[in-house]
Write a protein that holds these residues in place. Structure first.
Motif, mmCIF file in Angstrom:
data_model
loop_
_atom_site.group_PDB
_atom_site.id
_atom_site.type_symbol
_atom_site.label_atom_id
_atom_site.label_comp_id
_atom_site.label_asym_id
_atom_site.label_seq_id
_atom_site.Cartn_x
_atom_site.Cartn_y
_atom_site.Cartn_z
ATOM 1 N N ILE A 51 80.621 142.645 -36.742
ATOM 2 C CA ILE A 51 80.998 141.380 -36.107
ATOM 3 C C ILE A 51 81.927 141.707 -34.940
ATOM 4 O O ILE A 51 82.982 142.331 -35.148
ATOM 5 C CB ILE A 51 81.772 140.471 -37.100
ATOM 6 N N ALA A 83 84.338 140.044 -32.018
ATOM 7 C CA ALA A 83 84.971 138.745 -31.784
ATOM 8 C C ALA A 83 85.665 138.625 -30.435
ATOM 9 O O ALA A 83 86.113 137.539 -30.074
ATOM 10 C CB ALA A 83 85.978 138.453 -32.901
ATOM 11 N N LEU A 116 80.066 137.426 -31.413
ATOM 12 C CA LEU A 116 80.533 136.037 -31.377
ATOM 13 C C LEU A 116 80.858 135.560 -29.958
ATOM 14 O O LEU A 116 81.136 134.373 -29.763
ATOM 15 C CB LEU A 116 81.744 135.871 -32.299
ATOM 16 N N ILE A 160 84.560 144.543 -38.637
ATOM 17 C CA ILE A 160 84.973 143.380 -37.846
ATOM 18 C C ILE A 160 85.886 143.870 -36.732
ATOM 19 O O ILE A 160 86.938 144.453 -37.004
ATOM 20 C CB ILE A 160 85.684 142.325 -38.713
ATOM 21 N N SER A 197 88.162 142.783 -33.581
ATOM 22 C CA SER A 197 88.794 141.551 -33.114
ATOM 23 C C SER A 197 90.037 141.829 -32.277
ATOM 24 O O SER A 197 90.804 142.739 -32.586
ATOM 25 C CB SER A 197 89.206 140.699 -34.327
ATOM 26 N N LEU A 231 93.987 135.073 -35.066
ATOM 27 C CA LEU A 231 92.583 135.447 -34.877
ATOM 28 C C LEU A 231 91.973 134.618 -33.750
ATOM 29 O O LEU A 231 92.334 133.443 -33.568
ATOM 30 C CB LEU A 231 91.794 135.176 -36.169
ATOM 31 N N LEU A 283 86.210 133.948 -34.197
ATOM 32 C CA LEU A 283 86.155 134.617 -35.506
ATOM 33 C C LEU A 283 86.538 133.642 -36.621
ATOM 34 O O LEU A 283 85.959 133.668 -37.710
ATOM 35 C CB LEU A 283 87.086 135.835 -35.508
ATOM 36 N N LYS A 284 87.485 132.756 -36.349
ATOM 37 C CA LYS A 284 87.861 131.759 -37.353
ATOM 38 C C LYS A 284 86.667 130.842 -37.657
ATOM 39 O O LYS A 284 86.450 130.458 -38.825
ATOM 40 C CB LYS A 284 89.060 130.947 -36.848
ATOM 41 N N TRP A 294 83.551 131.722 -37.555
ATOM 42 C CA TRP A 294 82.661 132.515 -38.440
ATOM 43 C C TRP A 294 83.194 132.510 -39.873
ATOM 44 O O TRP A 294 82.426 132.323 -40.832
ATOM 45 C CB TRP A 294 82.551 133.945 -37.878
ATOM 46 N N LEU A 335 93.053 138.063 -41.857
ATOM 47 C CA LEU A 335 91.700 138.588 -42.083
ATOM 48 C C LEU A 335 91.630 139.357 -43.404
ATOM 49 O O LEU A 335 90.679 139.193 -44.186
ATOM 50 C CB LEU A 335 91.320 139.500 -40.906
#
Ligand SMILES: Cc1cc2nc3c(=O)[nH]c(=O)nc-3n(C[C@H](O)[C@H](O)[C@H](O)COP(=O)(O)O)c2cc1C
Length: 182
Positions: free
Chosen positions: A6, A8, A38, A87, A89, A96, A100-101, A103, A152
């Motif tokens: 992921i 972000a 994202l 992840i 980020s 965050l 991402l939040k 997601w 996270l």
């Protein structure tokens, strides 16, 4: 090993978190990678209809409720298929990124990725490892101003993923390499 990656960061070029995640991905040497970017492929924020739909039992859902949950189902299927979740980020305003939040809001689903028991909440994503790659411009990762990394880590633990490594520098990447080789 199947890796779910992921990304972000809002930046798709010159992104420190993406560059570090590229190195982490290489160190982990996955057989298969499922990617979700994202920035170029953002997920929407939840709304009231989504929040209500997630509480309706699968067999009782209307077509509209099932439709509303489709993306969430797909994102959760990616998580369930992964052995390792990577992840990447940035820290944005000490927390965050909203992307991402969004997601997280879609993958934290009662009775699907967590459930409440008489002994408290239990995460339903079992046997998985996570690697968090964090980039910041001065906020020390896991320091007093960093509300992103602890958030996270807490969310992942809530979903059942407690084997979590945090990478925020090249020195940490060396360690990850040794772990992957061990
Ligand atoms: C909107 C925004 C907010 C930011 N807030 C913070 C912050 O609170 N603390 C910090 O250290 N850096 C902050 N930064 C800097 C980024 O964390 C830093 O540039 C990081 O490298 C971004 O990740 P990326 O290189 O993968 O895009 C912010 C950057 C942006 C664009």
């Amino acid at each position: 090993m199947t890796l779910l990656r992921i990304d972000a960061s809002a930046r798709t070029t010159n992104s420190v978190s993406r560059a570090l995640a590229d190195q982490a991905e290489a160190a982990l040497a996955p057989a298969k990678v499922i990617r979700r970017d994202l920035a170029s492929d953002p997920v929407p924020q939840i709304d009231g209809f989504w929040a209500a739909s997630r509480l309706v039992a699968e067999e009782d859902r209307s077509a509209e409720e099932a439709d509303a949950l489709r993306l969430s189902d797909d994102l959760i299927a990616d998580l369930q298929a992964a052995d390792t979740v990577l992840i990447a980020s940035p820290v944005y305003n000490f927390g965050l990124p909203a992307a991402l939040k969004a997601w997280i809001d879609l993958v934290a689903r009662p009775k699907v990725t967590f459930s409440y028991t008489p002994d408290g909440p239990v995460g339903l994503l079992k046997g998985k490892r996570a690697v968090i790659v964090m980039a910041s411009g001065g906020t020390k990762i896991d320091g007093p101003g960093d509300y992103a990394t602890p958030h996270l880590r807490h969310v992942l633990a809530f979903l059942g993923i407690t084997d979590v490594s945090v990478v925020s520098s090249e020195a940490d990447l060396d360690k990850l390499d040794h772990q992957a080789a061990a």
